[in-house]
Design an enzyme around this catalytic site. Structure first.
Site, mmCIF file in Angstrom:
data_model
loop_
_atom_site.group_PDB
_atom_site.id
_atom_site.type_symbol
_atom_site.label_atom_id
_atom_site.label_comp_id
_atom_site.label_asym_id
_atom_site.label_seq_id
_atom_site.Cartn_x
_atom_site.Cartn_y
_atom_site.Cartn_z
ATOM 1 N N ARG A 87 0.885 -1.012 0.077
ATOM 2 C CA ARG A 87 -0.012 -0.052 0.040
ATOM 3 C C ARG A 87 1.015 1.305 0.084
ATOM 4 N NH1 ARG A 87 -5.167 -3.024 -0.097
ATOM 5 N NH2 ARG A 87 -4.855 -4.746 0.985
ATOM 6 N N ILE A 164 -8.819 -11.053 -4.467
ATOM 7 C CA ILE A 164 -9.693 -12.339 -4.163
ATOM 8 C C ILE A 164 -11.327 -12.074 -3.689
ATOM 9 C CG2 ILE A 164 -7.576 -13.206 -3.039
ATOM 10 C CD1 ILE A 164 -9.085 -12.790 -0.298
ATOM 11 N N ASP A 165 -11.499 -10.389 -3.657
ATOM 12 C CA ASP A 165 -12.990 -10.404 -3.448
ATOM 13 C C ASP A 165 -13.877 -10.395 -4.522
ATOM 14 O OD1 ASP A 165 -12.138 -9.795 -1.076
ATOM 15 O OD2 ASP A 165 -12.006 -7.450 -1.169
ATOM 16 N N ARG A 302 -6.143 -15.804 1.225
ATOM 17 C CA ARG A 302 -5.140 -15.259 0.268
ATOM 18 C C ARG A 302 -4.149 -16.220 -0.292
ATOM 19 N NH1 ARG A 302 -5.942 -10.201 -0.818
ATOM 20 N NH2 ARG A 302 -6.788 -8.842 0.683
ATOM 21 N N THR A 541 -19.073 -33.265 -18.321
ATOM 22 C CA THR A 541 -17.989 -34.258 -18.750
ATOM 23 C C THR A 541 -16.696 -33.557 -18.670
ATOM 24 O OG1 THR A 541 -16.996 -35.480 -20.530
ATOM 25 C CG2 THR A 541 -18.484 -33.876 -21.192
ATOM 26 N N HIS A 678 -7.336 -41.946 -14.184
ATOM 27 C CA HIS A 678 -8.773 -41.549 -13.859
ATOM 28 C C HIS A 678 -8.630 -40.568 -12.593
ATOM 29 C CE1 HIS A 678 -10.046 -44.672 -16.069
ATOM 30 N NE2 HIS A 678 -11.425 -44.164 -16.113
HETATM 31 P P1 ATP Z 1 -7.563 -4.871 -2.565
HETATM 32 O O1 ATP Z 1 -8.897 -5.516 -3.301
HETATM 33 O O2 ATP Z 1 -6.784 -6.019 -1.907
HETATM 34 O O3 ATP Z 1 -8.286 -3.704 -1.530
HETATM 35 P P2 ATP Z 1 -6.714 -2.544 -3.878
HETATM 36 O O4 ATP Z 1 -6.133 -2.173 -4.989
HETATM 37 O O5 ATP Z 1 -8.199 -2.022 -3.810
HETATM 38 O O6 ATP Z 1 -6.597 -4.169 -3.619
HETATM 39 P P3 ATP Z 1 -5.990 -0.350 -2.098
HETATM 40 O O7 ATP Z 1 -5.185 -0.696 -0.860
HETATM 41 O O8 ATP Z 1 -7.215 0.089 -2.182
HETATM 42 O O9 ATP Z 1 -5.940 -1.806 -2.532
HETATM 43 O O10 ATP Z 1 -4.971 0.431 -3.201
HETATM 44 C C1 ATP Z 1 -3.609 0.031 -3.495
HETATM 45 C C2 ATP Z 1 -2.742 1.218 -3.678
HETATM 46 O O11 ATP Z 1 -3.411 2.043 -4.879
HETATM 47 C C3 ATP Z 1 -2.808 2.466 -2.681
HETATM 48 O O12 ATP Z 1 -1.887 2.102 -1.402
HETATM 49 C C4 ATP Z 1 -2.503 3.551 -3.337
HETATM 50 O O13 ATP Z 1 -1.075 3.653 -3.477
HETATM 51 C C5 ATP Z 1 -3.099 3.281 -4.684
HETATM 52 N N1 ATP Z 1 -4.535 4.078 -4.801
HETATM 53 C C6 ATP Z 1 -5.465 3.580 -4.300
HETATM 54 N N2 ATP Z 1 -6.629 4.575 -4.436
HETATM 55 C C7 ATP Z 1 -5.982 5.460 -4.831
HETATM 56 C C8 ATP Z 1 -6.559 6.716 -5.223
HETATM 57 N N3 ATP Z 1 -7.815 7.308 -4.967
HETATM 58 N N4 ATP Z 1 -5.654 7.678 -5.623
HETATM 59 C C9 ATP Z 1 -4.391 7.444 -6.060
HETATM 60 N N5 ATP Z 1 -3.876 6.118 -5.670
HETATM 61 C C10 ATP Z 1 -4.559 5.256 -5.085
#
Ligand code: ATP
Length: 777
Positions: A87, A164-165, A302, A541, A678
Site C-alpha cells: 500500500r 480475491i474479493d 489469500r 464431462t 482416472h
Molecule cells: P484490494 O482489493 O486488496 O483492496 P486494492 O487495489 O483495492 O486491492 P488499495 O489499498 O485500495 O488496494 O489500493 C492500493 C494502492 O493503490 C494504494 O496503496 C495507493 O497507492 C493506490 N491508490 C488507491 N486508491 C487511490 C486513489 N484514489 N488515488 C491514488 N492512488 C490510489
C-alpha cells in the site's frame, strides 16, 4: 542507479512496458506477470517489472527492473506475487504521483499494466488523467526538459483486476477469486465433517468488506444453511429467519449447521452482524441450543498457489493486456481486461471504477436493491439459486398451483464428472420449492431399462430433500451413471417406461453420450407419443466436448487435478537430473483439457487430436528442448512438461514420445512418461463446477417449466422442447438440439465443430517459446 536522462528511443523495439502488482495480493498475479513479460518480449517490446506496487514507482531506482524471458520461468505455480505489492500512501498525493511520472520517463516507460484491486485501478486512472499536467509540471519545475518529455506525451494504462474479493464491476471474475473460493470451500468441507460428527454448528467468517461474492459462492458451493452478505442484508427479522431455517433443517435430520458470514455483513439499518452475535443466537439455551463454534478463515484465503482457472485467466488476460497496449492510440479510452461468462473483453476502466464505487455508496446509503443491481447477472443469479436451494419448503411464495406441478425425471448419462451431484441437488431443491415431484432414474438408461419388470420402481423413485442435501460437495454420481444410450437399451422400452412412470419432463446430466441420447429421444418422438415431453441437457464431462456449450461441468475439476499432478511431477525433477515429462491427458478426441492444462502449467508443447502429431513436429520439438536445456541459466531446476492427449495419435503414445526424447537427448537430459489416468475425474469437485452446477441446473428446471402446453403437437412444433444449456461466449443460452446436432456437431470425432479454445494453443506455444514447428498435413 536510474539514468538521469531517459534512455535513447528504442531501436527497432516497439514499446517499453512497465508491469506491477498492487493492493492486496491474490493467487494468479504471478501468472499475469509471466504472461505480460513473455508476450511483451514476443511482441518485440522491452518489459520492466516495478517492485512493491506504486511504492516502487515512487522510489524508482532498483525498484524498476528490466525483465528477460527466462526470469519468469516456473512462476505459474507460485502463490502471491513475486515482484511484491504494497500500500503506498505517497501515491494518494500529487507530489508522489509527480515523482512516479518522472521515474517512468527516466526509465523510458510509456505504458503501464497494473494488476490490482479497485483501489489500485482508481489510482491508475487518476495517474493517467493527470499525466499531461504532471509532465508539464516536470518541465515547469525544470526537472525535465520539453525534449525529454516529448516522446511521453501519452501514457497508456491497462488494468488487470487482481483481487480475491471479486468486487470489480464489469467482470464476472477477478484474478484470484476462484483460488480464494477454493480455499474457503476446502476449509468448510473439513469443518463439515467434524460438525457432523459432533452435531455442531459452525459460524465461518470469510473475507469481503463490501462484496459478498466469496460468502455467497461458498454458501452455494457447500450448501451452507445461511449466509450473510453486505449487498443484501436479510429482513429486520433476520434472527427469527435464520433460527427458523436452521430449526427446519435440524428437524428433517441434518446433523450439522454451517453459517457463512462476510466480514462486512450488517443488518438493514447498517448495524454490524458479527460471528459472535450469530453464535449466541444458535447456542441460546432457550432456543436451538446448538453447540456452536466460530472459525475465522483470515489470510489462508489469500495464500497458496492459484487454481487452474486463475492461472489461465491471468495468462489470457495478461496476453490481452499487452495487445491492448499495442493497439492503443492517444484517443483510446483506458481499458481494463474483463471476463464475462467465457469471453475475455476490454472494457473502459473509468466506468468500471465508477460503478464499483457506486456499489459501496449504495450499501452505505442502504439502497440494497441498487447495490444488487450493480453487481453482474451471475451474482444475482447465484443469490436467487442460493435462496431457492436453502429454504426448500419454507418459501411458500415460490410454490406453483397444483395444475402446474410436474413429475421431472433426472438421469445421469456418461462417465462421472465433478458437479453432477451438485446439479442434481439443486434441481431437486428447486423442484420441491415449486411443488414438482423430482424422480431419480438410477444408472442411466441401462438402469432404467434393466430394472423394469422384476423390480418395479427399483430404478425410478422420488427424491427426498435430506438424501440430496449433503451432495453439494460430493464427487461422482450418487444415482449412478451409465454410458448406454436409449437406442442401445431399446427405444420402445424406454418410451413405455416414460409413460408408465408418468414422466412429464426429462433432465439429462452428462457428456457426449447424454447428447447422443437426447438426440435419439428427440428423433423418436414422431414414433412414440410418450417422448413428446420437454427435455433438456446440462453438459457434464471432463472432456468438455459437448456441442452447444463451451463449458461442461467437471472440466474445471479435471483441470485442477491435472494441474496439481503436473506441479508435483515438475517439482520432483528439481532434486534429480534435468527432466522432460510427457504426460498423457484424458479428453477423448477433444484437446481442451490438454490445451488448458498446458496454459495452466506452462507446458513446452501440447499435442491434441485436432492437430495430430507428425515425425517432423516431434523432431522440431526435440531440437527446441535441446536448445532450451543448453541455454538454461540454472535459475530454475524444475522439469519441463509436454502434455499429450490420449487420442492425439494412434502411434505416438506418451511412452514412445518420452523414449524418443531420451534417445535424442544424448544423456544431456532425461525423459519420462506419466499417465494420471482416472485421477483426472477428480475427488471433490471444484467450487466453479459446484456453483455453476447449481446455477445451470436451476435454469434447466425453469426452462422445463415453461412448457405448460405439453400436447404432442405443441412439443413437436417447439424446437426448444429438446435443448442443451450452454455457456457460449458472454451468455448462457438454451440451444435447440436439432440445430446443434445438424450444424454444430462433428459426430465422427464426438466434439463440437468449432472449438472456441483451439486458438489458445498458439498462446501456450508463444509463452513457452516453442518455435513454429511443422504441423501434420
Ligand atoms: P484490494 O482489493 O486488496 O483492496 P486494492 O487495489 O483495492 O486491492 P488499495 O489499498 O485500495 O488496494 O489500493 C492500493 C494502492 O493503490 C494504494 O496503496 C495507493 O497507492 C493506490 N491508490 C488507491 N486508491 C487511490 C486513489 N484514489 N488515488 C491514488 N492512488 C490510489
Amino acid at each position: 542507479m536510474a539514468p538521469a536522462h531517459p534512455p535513447p528511443p528504442l531501436e527497432g523495439k516497439k514499446r517499453r512496458i512497465g508491469m506491477m502488482t498492487s493492493g492486496g495480493d491474490s493467487p494468479g498475479m504471478n501468472a499475469a506477470i509471466r504472461a505480460v513479460v513473455r508476450m511483451a518480449i514476443e511482441a518485440n517490446c522491452e518489459v520492466f517489472c516495478i517492485y512493491e506496487g506504486y511504492e516502487g514507482l515512487v522510489q524508482g531506482k532498483e525498484f524498476i527492473k528490466k525483465f528477460e524471458w527466462s526470469m519468469v520461468r516456473g512462476w505459474l505455480s507460485e502463490g502471491g506475487t513475486l515482484i511484491g505489492t504494497a500500500r503506498c500512501m505517497a501515491f494518494y498525493e500529487r507530489p508522489g504521483r509527480l515523482t512516479a511520472a518522472k521515474n517512468m520517463i527516466l526509465n523510458g516507460i510509456d505504458a503501464l499494466i497494473i494488476c490490482g484491486g479497485d483501489g489500485s485501478l482508481t489510482g491508475a486512472d487518476k495517474f493517467r488523467s493527470e499525466w499531461p499536467s504532471l509532465t508539464q509540471e516536470l518541465v515547469d519545475t525544470k526537472q525535465l526538459s520539453n525534449e525529454q518529455i516529448e516522446p511521453f506525451r501519452h501514457l497508456n494504462i491497462v488494468g488487470l483486476v487482481g483481487s480475491i474479493d471479486n468486487d470489480m464491476s464489469g467482470t464476472d471474475a477477478t484474478i484470484g477469486c476462484y483460488s480464494a473460493l477454493g480455499r474457503i470451500c476446502e476449509m468448510v468441507d473439513y469443518i463439515e465433517a467434524t460438525a457432523s460428527s459432533h452435531s455442531r454448528a459452525f459460524v465461518i467468517e470469510v473475507m469481503g468488506r463490501h462484496c459478498g461474492w466469496l460468502a455467497l459462492m461458498a454458501g452455494v458451493a457447500t450448501g451452507a444453511d445461511f449466509v450473510f452478505i453486505p449487498e443484501k442484508p436479510r429482513g429486520r427479522n433476520w434472527k427469527e429467519e435464520m433460527c427458523g431455517i436452521v430449526a427446519q433443517h435440524r428437524k428433517i435430520g441434518k446433523r450439522k449447521t454451517i453459517v457463512i458470514v462476510a466480514e462486512g455483513a450488517h443488518d438493514q439499518d447498517g448495524g454490524k452482524i458479527t460471528p459472535e452475535m450469530i453464535k449466541d443466537l444458535l447456542a441460546d439455551k432457550s432456543g436451538l441450543a446448538l453447540d456452536t463454534r466460530i472459525t475465522t478463515l483470515g489470510h489462508v484465503q489469500r495464500g497458496g498457489t492459484a487454481c487452474a482457472f486463475d492461472r489461465y485467466l491471468a495468462t489470457l488476460q495478461g496476453v490481452e493486456a499487452v495487445n491492448a497496449v499495442l493497439d492503443a492510440t492517444p484517443e483510446t479510452p483506458t481499458p481494463f481486461i474483463a471476463i464475462n461468462e467465457n469471453k475475455i473483453t476490454r472494457k473502459p476502466l473509468v466506468q468500471a471504477v465508477l460503478d464499483t464505487q457506486e456499489v459501496a455508496k449504495a450499501i452505505e446509503a442502504r439502497d440494497f436493491d441498487k447495490a444488487m443491481g450493480l453487481r453482474d447477472t451471475e451474482f444475482s443469479d447465484m443469490y436467487k439459486s442460493y435462496m431457492t436451494t436453502t429454504s426448500t419448503g419454507l418459501n411458500k411464495s415460490m410454490l406453483l398451483p397444483l395444475t402446474k406441478h410436474m413429475r421431472i425425471a433426472i438421469i445421469h448419462v456418461g462417465a462421472p464428472a465433478g458437479g453432477v451431484n451438485a446439479a442434481t441437488r439443486a434441481a431437486v431443491a428447486y423442484c420441491l420449492t415449486r411443488g414438482h415431484t423430482p424422480l431419480a432414474i438410477h444408472n442411466g438408461f441401462a438402469g432404467f431399462a434393466r430394472h423394469h419388470g422384476d423390480k418395479p420402481m427399483g430404478a425410478v423413485r422420488e427424491f427426498n430433500w435430506l438424501e440430496v442435501d449433503g451432495w453439494a460437495s460430493k464427487g461422482g454420481s450418487e444415482i449412478g451413471m451409465n454410458r448406454e444410450t436409449p437406442q442401445e437399451s431399446g427405444m420402445e422400452l424406454i418410451a413405455s417406461l416414460v409413460k408408465e412412470y408418468k414422466i412429464d419432463a426429462l433432465f439429462l446430466i452428462g457428456g457426449f453420450e447424454a447428447f447422443q441420447s437426447l438426440s435419439q429421444l428427440r428423433q423418436a418422438r414422431e414414433q412414440y407419443s410418450s417422448l413428446c415431453i420437454p427435455m433438456t441437457l446440462l453438459p457434464a464431462t471432463i472432456s468438455n466436448n459437448v456441442p452447444g456449450s463451451e463449458y461442461s461441468l467437471g472440466s474445471d475439476t479435471c483441470l485442477n487435478e491435472l494441474m496439481h499432478y503436473c506441479d508435483k511431477i515438475k517439482q520432483s525433477a528439481s532434486a534429480s537430473r534435468r527432466r522432460v515429462f510427457v504426460i498423457e491427458t484424458q479428453g477423448g478426441r477433444s484437446g481442451y483439457i490438454a490445451t488448458l492444462g498446458g496454459l495452466s502449467v506452462g507446458a513446452v508443447a501440447v499435442y491434441t487430436p485436432e492437430e495430430g502429431i507428425s515425425i517432423n513436429m516431434l523432431a522440431a520439438d526435440i531440437e527446441h528442448l535441446r536448445k532450451a536445456f543448453r541455454e538454461d541459466s540454472g535459475q530454475s531446476r524444475a522439469g519441463r512438461l509436454i502434455l499429450v492427449n490420449e487420442k492425439a495419435s494412434k502411434v505416438y503414445s506418451a511412452k514412445l514420445i518420452a523414449d524418443m526424447i531420451r534417445e535424442e537427448a544424448h544423456e544431456r537430459f532425461e525423459s519420462r512418461d506419466s499417465i494420471p489416468g482416472h485421477v483426472q475425474q477428480g475427488g471433490t469437485p471444484s467450487p466453479m463446477d459446484r456453483t455453476r452446477a447449481v446455477r445451470l441446473a436451476i435454469k434447466c428446471v425453469e426452462h422445463l417449466e415453461q412448457f405448460e402446453d405439453r400436447t404432442d403437437e405443441s412439443i413437436l412444433k417447439n424446437p426448444q422442447s429438446s435443448s442443451v444449456i450452454g455457456i457460449k461466449g458472454a451468455s448462457v443460452v438454451f440451444s435447440p438440439m436439432k440445430d446443434v446436432e445438424e450444424n454444430e456437431t462433428d459426430w465422427k470425432n464426438r466434439r463440437p465443430k468449432d472449438e472456441f479454445w483451439v486458438d489458445l494453443k498458439h498462446i501456450v506455444d508463444s509463452l513457452s517459446g516453442r518455435p513454429e514447428v511443422p504441423r501434420p498435413e
